[in-house]
Design a protein around this motif. Sequence first.
Motif, PDB file in Angstrom:
ATOM      1  N   ALA A 284       0.829  -1.205   0.000  1.00  0.00           N
ATOM      2  CA  ALA A 284       0.000   0.000   0.000  1.00  0.00           C
ATOM      3  C   ALA A 284       0.862   1.253   0.000  1.00  0.00           C
ATOM      4  O   ALA A 284       0.579   2.224  -0.711  1.00  0.00           O
ATOM      5  N   GLU A 285       1.958   1.236   0.771  1.00  0.00           N
ATOM      6  CA  GLU A 285       2.837   2.407   0.855  1.00  0.00           C
ATOM      7  C   GLU A 285       3.551   2.672  -0.468  1.00  0.00           C
ATOM      8  O   GLU A 285       3.731   3.819  -0.867  1.00  0.00           O
ATOM      9  N   ARG A 286       3.957   1.598  -1.148  1.00  0.00           N
ATOM     10  CA  ARG A 286       4.787   1.746  -2.354  1.00  0.00           C
ATOM     11  C   ARG A 286       4.009   1.490  -3.645  1.00  0.00           C
ATOM     12  O   ARG A 286       4.606   1.458  -4.724  1.00  0.00           O
ATOM     13  N   GLU A 287       2.686   1.298  -3.522  1.00  0.00           N
ATOM     14  CA  GLU A 287       1.820   1.078  -4.684  1.00  0.00           C
ATOM     15  C   GLU A 287       2.300  -0.098  -5.540  1.00  0.00           C
ATOM     16  O   GLU A 287       2.456   0.008  -6.754  1.00  0.00           O
ATOM     17  N   LEU A 288       2.534  -1.227  -4.884  1.00  0.00           N
ATOM     18  CA  LEU A 288       3.022  -2.432  -5.565  1.00  0.00           C
ATOM     19  C   LEU A 288       1.830  -3.317  -5.912  1.00  0.00           C
ATOM     20  O   LEU A 288       1.527  -4.298  -5.227  1.00  0.00           O
ATOM     21  N   ALA A 289       1.137  -2.965  -6.973  1.00  0.00           N
ATOM     22  CA  ALA A 289      -0.116  -3.649  -7.310  1.00  0.00           C
ATOM     23  C   ALA A 289       0.086  -5.134  -7.606  1.00  0.00           C
ATOM     24  O   ALA A 289      -0.714  -5.976  -7.198  1.00  0.00           O
ATOM     25  N   ALA A 290       1.161  -5.472  -8.329  1.00  0.00           N
ATOM     26  CA  ALA A 290       1.371  -6.874  -8.709  1.00  0.00           C
ATOM     27  C   ALA A 290       1.631  -7.743  -7.479  1.00  0.00           C
ATOM     28  O   ALA A 290       1.073  -8.834  -7.342  1.00  0.00           O
ATOM     29  N   VAL A 291       2.479  -7.272  -6.572  1.00  0.00           N
ATOM     30  CA  VAL A 291       2.759  -8.040  -5.361  1.00  0.00           C
ATOM     31  C   VAL A 291       1.515  -8.093  -4.479  1.00  0.00           C
ATOM     32  O   VAL A 291       1.213  -9.112  -3.863  1.00  0.00           O
ATOM     33  N   SER A 292       0.772  -6.986  -4.428  1.00  0.00           N
ATOM     34  CA  SER A 292      -0.443  -6.930  -3.609  1.00  0.00           C
ATOM     35  C   SER A 292      -1.439  -8.021  -4.009  1.00  0.00           C
ATOM     36  O   SER A 292      -2.044  -8.669  -3.153  1.00  0.00           O
ATOM     37  N   ALA A 293      -1.597  -8.238  -5.305  1.00  0.00           N
ATOM     38  CA  ALA A 293      -2.520  -9.282  -5.767  1.00  0.00           C
ATOM     39  C   ALA A 293      -2.049 -10.656  -5.298  1.00  0.00           C
ATOM     40  O   ALA A 293      -2.852 -11.503  -4.883  1.00  0.00           O
ATOM     41  N   ARG A 294      -0.741 -10.893  -5.328  1.00  0.00           N
ATOM     42  CA  ARG A 294      -0.213 -12.185  -4.892  1.00  0.00           C
ATOM     43  C   ARG A 294      -0.321 -12.353  -3.377  1.00  0.00           C
ATOM     44  O   ARG A 294      -0.448 -13.469  -2.872  1.00  0.00           O
ATOM     45  N   VAL A 295      -0.276 -11.237  -2.636  1.00  0.00           N
ATOM     46  CA  VAL A 295      -0.516 -11.300  -1.194  1.00  0.00           C
ATOM     47  C   VAL A 295      -1.942 -11.776  -0.935  1.00  0.00           C
ATOM     48  O   VAL A 295      -2.194 -12.602  -0.048  1.00  0.00           O
ATOM     49  N   ALA A 300      -5.617 -16.110   0.851  1.00  0.00           N
ATOM     50  CA  ALA A 300      -6.666 -17.100   0.606  1.00  0.00           C
ATOM     51  C   ALA A 300      -6.170 -18.503   0.945  1.00  0.00           C
ATOM     52  O   ALA A 300      -6.888 -19.310   1.551  1.00  0.00           O
ATOM     53  N   ALA A 301      -4.924 -18.793   0.578  1.00  0.00           N
ATOM     54  CA  ALA A 301      -4.351 -20.108   0.881  1.00  0.00           C
ATOM     55  C   ALA A 301      -4.229 -20.310   2.392  1.00  0.00           C
ATOM     56  O   ALA A 301      -4.458 -21.413   2.901  1.00  0.00           O
ATOM     57  N   LEU A 302      -3.866 -19.248   3.119  1.00  0.00           N
ATOM     58  CA  LEU A 302      -3.759 -19.346   4.576  1.00  0.00           C
ATOM     59  C   LEU A 302      -5.122 -19.610   5.207  1.00  0.00           C
ATOM     60  O   LEU A 302      -5.257 -20.459   6.101  1.00  0.00           O
ATOM     61  N   PHE A 303      -6.144 -18.876   4.756  1.00  0.00           N
ATOM     62  CA  PHE A 303      -7.493 -19.107   5.276  1.00  0.00           C
ATOM     63  C   PHE A 303      -7.921 -20.559   5.043  1.00  0.00           C
ATOM     64  O   PHE A 303      -8.491 -21.215   5.923  1.00  0.00           O
ATOM     65  N   ALA A 305      -5.980 -23.151   4.677  1.00  0.00           N
ATOM     66  CA  ALA A 305      -5.166 -24.056   5.496  1.00  0.00           C
ATOM     67  C   ALA A 305      -5.649 -24.109   6.934  1.00  0.00           C
ATOM     68  O   ALA A 305      -5.440 -25.112   7.642  1.00  0.00           O
ATOM     69  N   THR A 306      -6.303 -23.034   7.387  1.00  0.00           N
ATOM     70  CA  THR A 306      -6.789 -22.988   8.774  1.00  0.00           C
ATOM     71  C   THR A 306      -8.285 -23.279   8.864  1.00  0.00           C
ATOM     72  O   THR A 306      -8.919 -23.017   9.884  1.00  0.00           O
ATOM     73  N   GLY A 307      -8.870 -23.771   7.771  1.00  0.00           N
ATOM     74  CA  GLY A 307     -10.270 -24.178   7.793  1.00  0.00           C
ATOM     75  C   GLY A 307     -11.269 -23.051   7.681  1.00  0.00           C
ATOM     76  O   GLY A 307     -12.477 -23.274   7.860  1.00  0.00           O
ATOM     77  N   ARG A 308     -10.811 -21.859   7.354  1.00  0.00           N
ATOM     78  CA  ARG A 308     -11.719 -20.709   7.238  1.00  0.00           C
ATOM     79  C   ARG A 308     -12.119 -20.572   5.761  1.00  0.00           C
ATOM     80  O   ARG A 308     -11.709 -19.652   5.068  1.00  0.00           O
ATOM     81  N   TYR A 309     -12.911 -21.504   5.293  1.00  0.00           N
ATOM     82  CA  TYR A 309     -13.158 -21.647   3.861  1.00  0.00           C
ATOM     83  C   TYR A 309     -13.984 -20.496   3.280  1.00  0.00           C
ATOM     84  O   TYR A 309     -13.761 -20.087   2.139  1.00  0.00           O
ATOM     85  N   ALA A 310     -14.943 -19.979   4.049  1.00  0.00           N
ATOM     86  CA  ALA A 310     -15.741 -18.852   3.542  1.00  0.00           C
ATOM     87  C   ALA A 310     -14.851 -17.636   3.319  1.00  0.00           C
ATOM     88  O   ALA A 310     -14.952 -16.941   2.298  1.00  0.00           O
ATOM     89  N   GLU A 311     -13.956 -17.376   4.294  1.00  0.00           N
ATOM     90  CA  GLU A 311     -13.041 -16.240   4.149  1.00  0.00           C
ATOM     91  C   GLU A 311     -12.045 -16.496   3.014  1.00  0.00           C
ATOM     92  O   GLU A 311     -11.652 -15.560   2.302  1.00  0.00           O
ATOM     93  N   ALA A 312     -11.629 -17.756   2.869  1.00  0.00           N
ATOM     94  CA  ALA A 312     -10.718 -18.089   1.764  1.00  0.00           C
ATOM     95  C   ALA A 312     -11.376 -17.799   0.421  1.00  0.00           C
ATOM     96  O   ALA A 312     -10.742 -17.256  -0.501  1.00  0.00           O
ATOM     97  N   TYR A 313     -12.648 -18.162   0.318  1.00  0.00           N
ATOM     98  CA  TYR A 313     -13.378 -17.920  -0.923  1.00  0.00           C
ATOM     99  C   TYR A 313     -13.460 -16.420  -1.213  1.00  0.00           C
ATOM    100  O   TYR A 313     -13.208 -15.970  -2.341  1.00  0.00           O
ATOM    101  N   ARG A 317     -11.789 -14.299  -4.288  1.00  0.00           N
ATOM    102  CA  ARG A 317     -12.539 -13.390  -5.155  1.00  0.00           C
ATOM    103  C   ARG A 317     -11.858 -12.026  -5.211  1.00  0.00           C
ATOM    104  O   ARG A 317     -11.762 -11.413  -6.289  1.00  0.00           O
ATOM    105  N   ALA A 318     -11.382 -11.550  -4.058  1.00  0.00           N
ATOM    106  CA  ALA A 318     -10.686 -10.259  -4.030  1.00  0.00           C
ATOM    107  C   ALA A 318      -9.388 -10.328  -4.838  1.00  0.00           C
ATOM    108  O   ALA A 318      -9.038  -9.383  -5.553  1.00  0.00           O
ATOM    109  N   PHE A 319      -8.674 -11.471  -4.712  1.00  0.00           N
ATOM    110  CA  PHE A 319      -7.458 -11.667  -5.501  1.00  0.00           C
ATOM    111  C   PHE A 319      -7.776 -11.611  -6.993  1.00  0.00           C
ATOM    112  O   PHE A 319      -7.075 -10.954  -7.772  1.00  0.00           O
TER     113      PHE A 319
END
Length: 522
Positions: A284-295, A300-303, A305-313, A317-319
């Motif tokens: 956000a500070e450096r306007e790194l749009a490409a890296v931001s999308a990969r974050v 989503a992968a972390l959500f 992995a921790t069973g938070r499937y609705a948040e992962a979905y 979608r945001a990604f």
Amino acid sequence: MTTETVGCVPALDDLERAVEELESRPMSQFRTVREPAAELERQARERGAEELAQRALLLCAGVMLREGRTGEGGQIAHQVCAWAERHDAPTVQARAHRELSIFYRAVGDSSEGLTHAVQAVAVLPEDAPGSVRARHLLSLSVALEEGGSYADGERRAREALTLAATAGDTEMTMLVLNNMAYSAFELGDEPAARRLVEQMREIQARTGHRFGANEVDTMARVELMGGRFEAVEDLLRPVLADQVLANESDAVAECLLTLALARRQNGRFDGCQEALDAARKLCAERELAAVSARVREEQAALFAATGRYAEAYEEHRAFHAESTALHSAQRDARARALQAVFEANEARRASEHFREMAHRDALTGLYNRRHINERVPALLVEAAAARRPLSLAIIDLDHFKRVNDTLSHATGDMVLQHVAELLEEAAAGPAIAARMGGEEFLLVFPGVDAAEAAQRCERLRLRIRAHGWEPITGTLQVTTSVGVTTAPDGQATFSALLSQADRNLYAAKRGGRDRVVSGAAG
């Protein structure tokens, strides 16, 4: 030349030494080049030293390209390249081609990027310093790998490595090794990646070279391949403590993303979230749009992995939304950059040599579709005026996908190059051979009637079939299907000829392939 200065204006040999010093600075110091290069350009113009002015201007273009000012940098590089061609300045021309390769890769045109990378090496004088030639070969290596020619890319990288090491250029040596190690990581070749990283460590121990953030990130990714999570943490800790030089604005964010990936795979979910939060803030500070999308993608992968499937979905979608917006912005940026280049490109279009290069396929050296689209309509006009025939053939390699899938894309490239040589042999006299894309080629026969065109294509088909393919493809046979058509007195449009030839080609394929089918355009 004198070393005295006249008034406040340095003598020419002083200016030349100053330009040479800027040209020889390590690429990591590109930000230190802009202001002195602009001043040297001004001084060179005052002295009427046009070549020095062009060299200084090209240095400014290089800084612009690395800062993301793509349109401006590409525009200047085109202008300098055209000047160098008109004034027979091969060193300047070679450097300009290298910057143009960077420009076209930045705007997503990998084919044009490869064309300029090839020219950057081809026109560089033989007496160029080894470190300079290494830079050009590294650009060619990157362009080849981006085009899928990994074996050729690695070969060029190893040539660059030898030259850089011989010249004692530690930074260039490290840059080449880092690129090779990251390529091995992307190809999933852990043993090769580890060997290259070990070479980097040996040089660091011997020379005291300080690893930058990009190099550390590559090393961390290689450790990640083997599941060595603690080693990833140890490598990245100094980067995140701001103890490692980060020349690129996205380098630290990339390291944070690597750290998040390692922690998730290691089951350290809280630590993964901490790294993602830090990466998101930096983006956000450096306007790194490409890296931001990969974050977003990693979140989503972390959500998940921790069973938070609705948040992962929702995060996925945001990604997807961010990626779509990013691609749209990149398309707009590419359009603006290309517009900036071509608005001021009359000098380039006036250069016959440059025009010829733009009309050639980078892999095979044959004419490309751009040339065919411009040349054939003119040939039809000439044929109609003289009431002479014009024949056209589409040649398509049979089951070419098997070569790429069974052997490799590098082998496929070699097949295409050999076929191109055979087409050149078949394109005698005023005939034209071109590569239209992929495994599809075109032959144009001005003044050749239907019967003779079919005979020529049949000879070509047999020649390709009988070619010594075994050293290249082993037991895989290389054959072609050919569709031929003729405008008996030139009375046809190019699109009509192409359509009929295409129909004849598909008739050849339906008939069992490895054959020629001919018929006049309707």
